[in-house]
Design a protein around this motif. Sequence first.
Motif, PDB file in Angstrom:
ATOM      1  N   PHE A   6       0.790  -1.223   0.104  1.00 35.54           N
ATOM      2  CA  PHE A   6       0.297   0.120   0.139  1.00 35.54           C
ATOM      3  C   PHE A   6       0.808   1.066   0.376  1.00 35.54           C
ATOM      4  O   PHE A   6       2.187   0.872   0.287  1.00 35.54           O
ATOM      5  CB  PHE A   6      -0.962  -0.062   1.070  1.00 35.54           C
ATOM      6  CG  PHE A   6      -2.121  -0.548   1.165  1.00 35.54           C
ATOM      7  CD1 PHE A   6      -2.063  -2.118   0.149  1.00 35.54           C
ATOM      8  CD2 PHE A   6      -2.305  -1.425   2.800  1.00 35.54           C
ATOM      9  CE1 PHE A   6      -3.676  -2.758   0.296  1.00 35.54           C
ATOM     10  CE2 PHE A   6      -2.791  -2.373   3.130  1.00 35.54           C
ATOM     11  CZ  PHE A   6      -3.578  -3.656   1.663  1.00 35.54           C
ATOM     12  N   GLY A   7       0.648   2.580  -0.121  1.00 36.28           N
ATOM     13  CA  GLY A   7       1.055   3.622  -0.074  1.00 36.28           C
ATOM     14  C   GLY A   7       1.357   4.509   0.911  1.00 36.28           C
ATOM     15  O   GLY A   7       2.776   4.856   1.281  1.00 36.28           O
ATOM     16  N   THR A  59      -3.548  -1.681  -5.974  1.00 37.86           N
ATOM     17  CA  THR A  59      -3.562  -1.753  -4.740  1.00 37.86           C
ATOM     18  C   THR A  59      -4.650  -0.643  -3.207  1.00 37.86           C
ATOM     19  O   THR A  59      -4.602  -0.988  -2.396  1.00 37.86           O
ATOM     20  CB  THR A  59      -2.353  -1.797  -4.338  1.00 37.86           C
ATOM     21  OG1 THR A  59      -1.755  -0.369  -4.705  1.00 37.86           O
ATOM     22  CG2 THR A  59      -1.533  -2.738  -4.437  1.00 37.86           C
ATOM     23  N   GLN A  60      -4.296   0.126  -4.424  1.00 33.92           N
ATOM     24  CA  GLN A  60      -4.731   1.237  -3.664  1.00 33.92           C
ATOM     25  C   GLN A  60      -6.603   0.477  -3.449  1.00 33.92           C
ATOM     26  O   GLN A  60      -7.195   1.044  -2.845  1.00 33.92           O
ATOM     27  CB  GLN A  60      -5.405   3.067  -3.829  1.00 33.92           C
ATOM     28  CG  GLN A  60      -3.894   3.129  -3.976  1.00 33.92           C
ATOM     29  CD  GLN A  60      -3.017   2.864  -2.786  1.00 33.92           C
ATOM     30  OE1 GLN A  60      -3.555   3.356  -1.978  1.00 33.92           O
ATOM     31  NE2 GLN A  60      -1.998   3.043  -2.826  1.00 33.92           N
ATOM     32  N   THR A  61      -7.363   0.325  -4.592  1.00 36.30           N
ATOM     33  CA  THR A  61      -8.752  -0.257  -3.930  1.00 36.30           C
ATOM     34  C   THR A  61      -8.680  -1.125  -2.607  1.00 36.30           C
ATOM     35  O   THR A  61      -9.950  -0.863  -2.438  1.00 36.30           O
ATOM     36  CB  THR A  61      -8.983  -0.942  -5.501  1.00 36.30           C
ATOM     37  OG1 THR A  61      -8.937   0.293  -6.619  1.00 36.30           O
ATOM     38  CG2 THR A  61     -10.948  -1.594  -5.262  1.00 36.30           C
ATOM     39  N   VAL A  62      -7.845  -2.002  -2.963  1.00 34.36           N
ATOM     40  CA  VAL A  62      -7.545  -2.950  -2.011  1.00 34.36           C
ATOM     41  C   VAL A  62      -7.537  -2.527  -0.341  1.00 34.36           C
ATOM     42  O   VAL A  62      -7.960  -2.259   0.281  1.00 34.36           O
ATOM     43  CB  VAL A  62      -6.630  -4.152  -1.829  1.00 34.36           C
ATOM     44  CG1 VAL A  62      -6.583  -4.893  -0.599  1.00 34.36           C
ATOM     45  CG2 VAL A  62      -6.774  -4.829  -3.768  1.00 34.36           C
ATOM     46  N   ARG A  63      -6.600  -1.081  -0.518  1.00 34.31           N
ATOM     47  CA  ARG A  63      -6.121  -0.524   0.873  1.00 34.31           C
ATOM     48  C   ARG A  63      -7.720   0.159   1.338  1.00 34.31           C
ATOM     49  O   ARG A  63      -8.144  -0.471   2.628  1.00 34.31           O
ATOM     50  CB  ARG A  63      -5.515   0.546   0.627  1.00 34.31           C
ATOM     51  CG  ARG A  63      -4.781   1.191   1.806  1.00 34.31           C
ATOM     52  CD  ARG A  63      -3.559   2.720   1.310  1.00 34.31           C
ATOM     53  NE  ARG A  63      -3.575   3.152   2.763  1.00 34.31           N
ATOM     54  CZ  ARG A  63      -4.854   4.038   3.415  1.00 34.31           C
ATOM     55  NH1 ARG A  63      -5.636   3.432   3.434  1.00 34.31           N
ATOM     56  NH2 ARG A  63      -4.271   4.223   5.069  1.00 34.31           N
ATOM     57  N   ALA A  64      -8.611   0.821   0.341  1.00 33.88           N
ATOM     58  CA  ALA A  64      -9.630   1.415   0.766  1.00 33.88           C
ATOM     59  C   ALA A  64     -10.990   0.285   1.035  1.00 33.88           C
ATOM     60  O   ALA A  64     -11.687   0.718   2.469  1.00 33.88           O
ATOM     61  CB  ALA A  64      -9.330   1.994  -0.465  1.00 33.88           C
ATOM     62  N   ALA A  65     -10.745  -0.506   0.734  1.00 34.96           N
ATOM     63  CA  ALA A  65     -11.530  -1.519   0.779  1.00 34.96           C
ATOM     64  C   ALA A  65     -11.344  -2.035   2.450  1.00 34.96           C
ATOM     65  O   ALA A  65     -12.067  -2.576   3.873  1.00 34.96           O
ATOM     66  CB  ALA A  65     -11.757  -3.006   0.225  1.00 34.96           C
TER      67      ALA A  65
END
Length: 115
Positions: A6-7, A59-65
Amino acid sequence: MTKKSFGRPVPILVGLGFPRHVENIWQAYDVLNEWPSRGPAHKAAFDACRAGLADEVDTQTVRAAFEAFARKAGILAHDMTTETPARITTPAKAHDVWLKRPSDGPPDPGETQLT
């Protein structure tokens, strides 16, 4: 195989309130895989992790979820605004609060009480 970082890590509280920074999809997947209760937020995050591991989403979609799941589950560290046993800063203090029973006498000033 890449870690799919993740960032910015997702800060969560685990156990008796110990901080943990979830830094990548694999770590998020592990947290979700071991989570005892399942619901819509868990399913969405778990599905996002699997899709992220298969390079179907970024990865940002995964992080948000995962962050949405952590918020819903009440373990997102920066969403905690009141002191609960999970927010007590030392394991010894957490131990004292968790084991304190009403029959143990009056609370010490400043001591967090479970209700």
